[in-house]
Design an enzyme around this catalytic site. Structure first.
Site, PDB file in Angstrom:
ATOM      1  N   LYS A 161      31.734 -16.881  15.783  1.00  0.00           N
ATOM      2  CA  LYS A 161      31.454 -17.592  16.641  1.00  0.00           C
ATOM      3  C   LYS A 161      32.279 -18.801  16.919  1.00  0.00           C
ATOM      4  O   LYS A 161      32.869 -18.990  18.036  1.00  0.00           O
ATOM      5  CB  LYS A 161      29.983 -18.109  16.775  1.00  0.00           C
ATOM      6  CG  LYS A 161      28.829 -17.072  16.560  1.00  0.00           C
ATOM      7  CD  LYS A 161      27.565 -17.966  16.606  1.00  0.00           C
ATOM      8  CE  LYS A 161      27.056 -18.772  15.372  1.00  0.00           C
ATOM      9  NZ  LYS A 161      26.905 -18.054  14.201  1.00  0.00           N
ATOM     10  N   ARG A 208      19.056 -21.219  18.489  1.00  0.00           N
ATOM     11  CA  ARG A 208      18.905 -20.600  17.217  1.00  0.00           C
ATOM     12  C   ARG A 208      17.243 -20.085  17.088  1.00  0.00           C
ATOM     13  O   ARG A 208      17.020 -19.510  16.085  1.00  0.00           O
ATOM     14  CB  ARG A 208      19.261 -21.312  16.010  1.00  0.00           C
ATOM     15  CG  ARG A 208      20.622 -20.945  15.297  1.00  0.00           C
ATOM     16  CD  ARG A 208      20.955 -21.720  14.211  1.00  0.00           C
ATOM     17  NE  ARG A 208      21.889 -21.251  13.277  1.00  0.00           N
ATOM     18  CZ  ARG A 208      23.043 -21.695  13.418  1.00  0.00           C
ATOM     19  NH1 ARG A 208      23.631 -22.479  14.161  1.00  0.00           N
ATOM     20  NH2 ARG A 208      23.847 -21.478  12.371  1.00  0.00           N
ATOM     21  N   ARG A 258      35.468 -17.620   3.502  1.00  0.00           N
ATOM     22  CA  ARG A 258      35.459 -19.013   4.086  1.00  0.00           C
ATOM     23  C   ARG A 258      35.261 -20.045   3.163  1.00  0.00           C
ATOM     24  O   ARG A 258      35.683 -21.218   3.292  1.00  0.00           O
ATOM     25  CB  ARG A 258      34.467 -19.003   5.558  1.00  0.00           C
ATOM     26  CG  ARG A 258      34.690 -20.130   6.222  1.00  0.00           C
ATOM     27  CD  ARG A 258      33.853 -20.222   7.323  1.00  0.00           C
ATOM     28  NE  ARG A 258      32.413 -20.405   7.298  1.00  0.00           N
ATOM     29  CZ  ARG A 258      31.516 -20.455   8.342  1.00  0.00           C
ATOM     30  NH1 ARG A 258      31.641 -20.091   9.324  1.00  0.00           N
ATOM     31  NH2 ARG A 258      30.351 -20.475   7.656  1.00  0.00           N
ATOM     32  N   ARG A 264      32.322 -25.539   2.511  1.00  0.00           N
ATOM     33  CA  ARG A 264      31.269 -25.868   3.040  1.00  0.00           C
ATOM     34  C   ARG A 264      30.218 -25.563   1.918  1.00  0.00           C
ATOM     35  O   ARG A 264      30.144 -24.640   1.300  1.00  0.00           O
ATOM     36  CB  ARG A 264      31.138 -25.023   4.157  1.00  0.00           C
ATOM     37  CG  ARG A 264      31.498 -25.634   5.530  1.00  0.00           C
ATOM     38  CD  ARG A 264      31.151 -24.841   6.785  1.00  0.00           C
ATOM     39  NE  ARG A 264      29.645 -24.237   6.970  1.00  0.00           N
ATOM     40  CZ  ARG A 264      29.311 -23.698   8.150  1.00  0.00           C
ATOM     41  NH1 ARG A 264      29.936 -23.562   8.926  1.00  0.00           N
ATOM     42  NH2 ARG A 264      27.998 -23.459   8.166  1.00  0.00           N
ATOM     43  N   ARG A 282      20.746 -17.803   4.769  1.00  0.00           N
ATOM     44  CA  ARG A 282      20.970 -18.122   5.917  1.00  0.00           C
ATOM     45  C   ARG A 282      20.927 -16.717   6.835  1.00  0.00           C
ATOM     46  O   ARG A 282      20.269 -16.937   8.150  1.00  0.00           O
ATOM     47  CB  ARG A 282      22.208 -18.604   6.237  1.00  0.00           C
ATOM     48  CG  ARG A 282      22.267 -20.364   5.861  1.00  0.00           C
ATOM     49  CD  ARG A 282      23.793 -20.734   5.382  1.00  0.00           C
ATOM     50  NE  ARG A 282      24.539 -20.531   6.644  1.00  0.00           N
ATOM     51  CZ  ARG A 282      26.135 -20.401   6.165  1.00  0.00           C
ATOM     52  NH1 ARG A 282      26.452 -20.345   5.039  1.00  0.00           N
ATOM     53  NH2 ARG A 282      26.694 -20.368   7.261  1.00  0.00           N
TER      54      ARG A 282
HETATM   55  P1  AMP Z   1      26.612 -23.242  11.690  1.00  0.00           P
HETATM   56  O1  AMP Z   1      27.917 -24.070  11.440  1.00  0.00           O
HETATM   57  O2  AMP Z   1      26.561 -22.936  13.100  1.00  0.00           O
HETATM   58  O3  AMP Z   1      26.613 -22.330  10.881  1.00  0.00           O
HETATM   59  O4  AMP Z   1      25.496 -24.055  11.295  1.00  0.00           O
HETATM   60  C1  AMP Z   1      25.394 -24.767   9.923  1.00  0.00           C
HETATM   61  C2  AMP Z   1      23.892 -24.860   9.691  1.00  0.00           C
HETATM   62  O5  AMP Z   1      23.602 -26.191  10.469  1.00  0.00           O
HETATM   63  C3  AMP Z   1      22.879 -24.140  10.041  1.00  0.00           C
HETATM   64  O6  AMP Z   1      22.444 -23.216   9.040  1.00  0.00           O
HETATM   65  C4  AMP Z   1      21.476 -25.036  10.137  1.00  0.00           C
HETATM   66  O7  AMP Z   1      21.043 -25.426   8.913  1.00  0.00           O
HETATM   67  C5  AMP Z   1      22.242 -26.056  10.811  1.00  0.00           C
HETATM   68  N1  AMP Z   1      21.941 -25.706  12.514  1.00  0.00           N
HETATM   69  C6  AMP Z   1      23.111 -25.732  13.289  1.00  0.00           C
HETATM   70  N2  AMP Z   1      22.783 -25.441  14.546  1.00  0.00           N
HETATM   71  C7  AMP Z   1      21.322 -25.310  14.552  1.00  0.00           C
HETATM   72  C8  AMP Z   1      20.442 -25.067  15.435  1.00  0.00           C
HETATM   73  N3  AMP Z   1      20.790 -24.882  16.814  1.00  0.00           N
HETATM   74  N4  AMP Z   1      19.017 -25.128  14.944  1.00  0.00           N
HETATM   75  C9  AMP Z   1      18.848 -25.476  13.750  1.00  0.00           C
HETATM   76  N5  AMP Z   1      19.731 -25.767  12.830  1.00  0.00           N
HETATM   77  C10 AMP Z   1      20.823 -25.592  13.004  1.00  0.00           C
END
Ligand code: AMP
Length: 189
Positions: free
Chosen positions: A14, A89, A128, A134, A145
Site C-alpha cells: 500500500k 480497516r 522490511r 518497525r 496482524r
Molecule cells: P500500517 O502502517 O498501516 O501497517 O499500520 C500499523 C498499525 O497502526 C496497525 O497494525 C494498527 O495497529 C494501527 N492502525 C493503522 N491504521 C489503522 C486503522 N485505520 N484502524 C486501526 N488501527 C490502525
C-alpha cells in the site's frame, strides 16, 4: 475530488504504491499508520495510547482513528483528492469515511484492493523489519496482524462491493506492473 482507498493486508504494498500514485496523479496522502507513528515519536497522549495496540498487532479503536482522520480531512479540503492508505480497516470506519466525505460533497471513487498471499506477506514484512526497525515487523506480531486483517479488515471489501467501487489488483510481481494496473483503474474512476 478524486478520492482513492488503497487497501490490502499488511505488506501488500500500500505504501509503495501510494508513493507512485502521488507522483502520477498529484493526490494528497493520508496513512493512518504514519500519523500514529508520528504521534508515538512525539509522545502525545494519542501516541502513547496507540503504541499499546500497534505493538500488540491489534487495531487502534475506531473512535480514536475516526476522530484523528476527521481533523486531517479538513487540512486537505483544497486538494485534487486524497489517497487513504491503511484506512478504513473496519466496516465502521468505512461507514464513517463515507459520511465524512458526503458531508464534504465528495466520495470514494475507487477502492483498490491489493491481493498478496500470506507467505509473500510474511517474507516482505520480515525483510522490511530489518531495514525499518518497525516494532511491529517481527514474526509474532506479523502473524497477529494478518489474522486481524482477515477477521476485522477483510469485511470492508464487501462494503465497497456494495458501493460498486471495489477493484481487486494482483499485488505480486514488479512494482511497475502492479502500478500500471492501478493507474488504469484510477484514470477511469
Ligand atoms: P500500517 O502502517 O498501516 O501497517 O499500520 C500499523 C498499525 O497502526 C496497525 O497494525 C494498527 O495497529 C494501527 N492502525 C493503522 N491504521 C489503522 C486503522 N485505520 N484502524 C486501526 N488501527 C490502525
Amino acid at each position: 475530488m478524486k478520492n482513492i482507498v488503497i487497501f490490502g493486508p499488511p505488506g501488500s504494498g500500500k505504501g509503495t504504491q501510494s508513493d507512485k500514485i502521488i507522483d502520477e496523479f498529484g493526490l494528497a496522502h493520508i496513512s493512518t499508520g504514519d500519523v500514529l507513528r508520528a504521534e508515538i515519536a512525539k509522545e502525545t497522549d494519542l501516541g502513547i495510547l496507540a503504541k499499546k495496540y500497534i505493538d500488540d498487532g491489534q487495531l487502534v479503536p475506531d473512535d480514536v482513528i475516526i476522530g484523528m482522520l476527521a481533523g486531517k480531512l479538513d487540512e486537505l479540503k483544497n486538494t485534487k483528492g486524497v489517497i487513504f492508505d491503511g484506512f478504513p480497516r473496519t466496516t465502521a470506519q468505512a461507514v464513517a469515511l463515507k459520511e465524512m466525505l458526503n458531508e464534504r460533497e465528495t466520495d470514494v471513487a475507487a477502492m483498490i484492493s491489493l491481493e498478496v498471499n500470506k507467505e509473500e506477506l510474511i517474507d516482505r514484512l520480515l525483510k522490511r523489519g530489518k531495514a525499518s526497525g518497525r516494532s511491529d515487523d517481527n514474526l509474532e506480531t506479523i502473524e497477529k496482524r494478518i489474522n486481524v486483517y482477515h477477521k476485522q479488515t477483510a469485511p470492508v471489501i464487501e462494503f465497497y462491493k456494495m458501493e460498486g467501487t471495489h477493484y481487486p489488483v494482483h499485488g505480486v510481481g514488479s512494482v511497475d506492473d502492479i502500478f500500471s494496473d492501478i493507474a488504469h483503474i484510477i484514470s477511469k474512476a
